[in-house]
Design an enzyme around this catalytic site. Structure first.
Site, PDB file in Angstrom:
ATOM      1  N   MET A 223       0.819  -1.208   0.000  1.00 44.43           N
ATOM      2  CA  MET A 223       0.000   0.000   0.000  1.00 44.43           C
ATOM      3  C   MET A 223       0.855   1.262   0.000  1.00 44.43           C
ATOM      4  SD  MET A 223      -3.110  -0.679  -0.456  1.00 44.43           S
ATOM      5  CE  MET A 223      -3.650   1.019  -0.251  1.00 44.43           C
TER       6      MET A 223
ATOM      7  N   ASP B 213      10.846   3.696   5.465  1.00 43.28           N
ATOM      8  CA  ASP B 213      10.705   2.330   5.957  1.00 43.28           C
ATOM      9  C   ASP B 213      11.957   1.979   6.736  1.00 43.28           C
ATOM     10  OD1 ASP B 213       8.677  -0.182   4.961  1.00 43.28           O
ATOM     11  OD2 ASP B 213      10.558  -0.790   5.877  1.00 43.28           O
TER      12      ASP B 213
ATOM     13  N   VAL C 207       1.528   1.271   7.614  1.00 44.73           N
ATOM     14  CA  VAL C 207       2.274   0.150   8.189  1.00 44.73           C
ATOM     15  C   VAL C 207       1.306  -0.963   8.570  1.00 44.73           C
ATOM     16  CG1 VAL C 207       4.104   1.688   9.006  1.00 44.73           C
ATOM     17  CG2 VAL C 207       2.227   1.115  10.544  1.00 44.73           C
TER      18      VAL C 207
ATOM     19  N   GLU D 231      -1.200  -3.603  10.196  1.00 48.33           N
ATOM     20  CA  GLU D 231      -2.452  -3.340  10.927  1.00 48.33           C
ATOM     21  C   GLU D 231      -2.376  -3.849  12.367  1.00 48.33           C
ATOM     22  OE1 GLU D 231      -6.520  -1.768  10.605  1.00 48.33           O
ATOM     23  OE2 GLU D 231      -4.616  -1.458   9.592  1.00 48.33           O
TER      24      GLU D 231
ATOM     25  N   SER E 123      -7.090  -0.250   7.993  1.00 46.94           N
ATOM     26  CA  SER E 123      -8.218  -1.010   7.461  1.00 46.94           C
ATOM     27  C   SER E 123      -9.399  -1.022   8.414  1.00 46.94           C
ATOM     28  CB  SER E 123      -7.784  -2.452   7.178  1.00 46.94           C
ATOM     29  OG  SER E 123      -6.796  -2.502   6.187  1.00 46.94           O
TER      30      SER E 123
ATOM     31  N   HIS F 241      -8.923   5.568   3.686  1.00 51.88           N
ATOM     32  CA  HIS F 241      -8.819   4.151   3.344  1.00 51.88           C
ATOM     33  C   HIS F 241      -8.693   4.038   1.833  1.00 51.88           C
ATOM     34  CE1 HIS F 241     -10.779  -0.097   3.341  1.00 51.88           C
ATOM     35  NE2 HIS F 241      -9.468  -0.152   3.237  1.00 51.88           N
TER      36      HIS F 241
ATOM     37  N   ASN G 181      -6.758  -0.874  -2.961  1.00 51.94           N
ATOM     38  CA  ASN G 181      -5.566  -1.452  -3.592  1.00 51.94           C
ATOM     39  C   ASN G 181      -5.895  -1.918  -5.008  1.00 51.94           C
ATOM     40  OD1 ASN G 181      -2.955  -2.481  -3.868  1.00 51.94           O
ATOM     41  ND2 ASN G 181      -3.539  -4.485  -3.072  1.00 51.94           N
TER      42      ASN G 181
ATOM     43  N   ASN H 170     -14.679  -2.075   5.104  1.00 57.87           N
ATOM     44  CA  ASN H 170     -14.190  -3.289   5.759  1.00 57.87           C
ATOM     45  C   ASN H 170     -15.150  -3.845   6.799  1.00 57.87           C
ATOM     46  OD1 ASN H 170     -11.846  -4.145   4.480  1.00 57.87           O
ATOM     47  ND2 ASN H 170     -10.649  -2.511   5.418  1.00 57.87           N
TER      48      ASN H 170
END
Length: 285
Positions: A16, A35, A89, A91, A117, A138, A141, A188
């Site tokens: 993502m 990262d 990062v 979930e 999410s 949100h 993808n 979700n």
């Protein structure tokens, strides 16, 4: 605020985070991608240009736009001066809280956007000194191909933060659907329950994965069935999200199915590993 005035930080160079970096750079927005893994950043540096070309060929990104610069770093201090930060990062609440706190310290004036999410925005806002800076977006993808996103306004999110985030999303070509806060929000809260039930149906022998998805596509007109969607999301991410939803709602329907847990244990995580509910290596799905 014009496109050139936006400067976006993305924390997390996974699927993502890399996709969001592709979207932003493809719209001319400079991106700082952070990262802890130099290897993940090296992969992202290769992936962003190829993903951007794909999106341009498919008409999702403009072909004539000057790409925004992509800066990769392992130091979160390098996001200083960014106007917005997207956290992308794993979930896990404790991981997100740590990242958000560090990001807020490094860029105290930036709007903080969680790409969570399922974790409520108000819960995440407890991790930062200015909870009014927090909201959720949100992204779907892949974000450089899907031009609509849920925008979650928490109870403490300020109008200013919403306006700044809205201007950024406008610059990224994203259509915004603003919703309220709560576990799983809209997509979700519904989707993960559907995936979980679909996996139980497969485990009970009622239908194959192919039959489940064909029913959703043929009978309901869905472009993609729930199990192919799960493979795209990543079954490990599905399980993490289901656990968040179960913990925060107490609804047993969100307990991850035994089949989902078995697939994650076996390393069959979906498209990213070549096998999930479907064999992507040989089926070309």
């Amino acid at each position: 605020m014009t496109t050139t005035q936006h400067r976006l930080a993305v924390i997390g160079a996974g699927t993502m985070g890399t996709g969001i970096a592709t979207l932003a750079s493809g719209r001319g927005v400079p991106v700082v991608l952070v990262d802890t893994s130099a290897e993940a950043l090296a992969k992202a540096e290769q992936a962003v240009p190829s993903q951007r070309r794909l999106a341009q060929m498919m008409g999702s990104l403009p072909r004539d736009a000057e790409p925004g610069t992509l800066t990769t770093t392992t130091s979160i201090a390098d996001i200083a001066g960014c106007t917005a930060v997207v956290e992308a990062v794993t979930e896990l609440p404790e991981t997100k809280a740590k990242v958000l706190a560090e990001a807020h310290q490094a860029a105290p004036d930036a709007v903080l956007i969680s790409n969570t999410s399922a974790i409520p925005i108000n819960e995440q806002a407890d991790a930062v000194a200015r909870p009014d800076h927090m909201l959720g977006v949100h992204f779907m993808n892949p974000p450089y191909l899907i031009s609509t996103a849920e925008v979650i306004r928490g109870p403490r999110t300020s109008r200013s933060a919403m306006e700044t985030a809205g201007a950024l999303l406008d610059a990224l070509g994203i259509t915004q659907i603003v919703v309220g806060d709560g576990p799983g929000f809209v997509i979700n809260r519904i989707l993960q329950r559907s995936i979980n039930e679909a996996s139980r149906i497969v485990a009970e022998g009622i239908a194959t994965p192919e039959a489940v998805d064909a029913a959703f596509q043929g009978c309901l007109g869905h472009t993609t069935g729930p199990l192919a969607t799960a493979d795209l999301i990543g079954l490990d991410n599905v399980v993490d999200t289901l656990r968040v939803l179960h913990e925060r709602t107490g609804d047993a329907g969100y307990l991850p199915s035994e089949l989902l847990l078995a697939k994650v244990e076996a390393g069959d995580l979906g498209r990213k590993t070549g096998r999930g509910f479907f064999d992507h290596a040989t089926a070309g799905r």
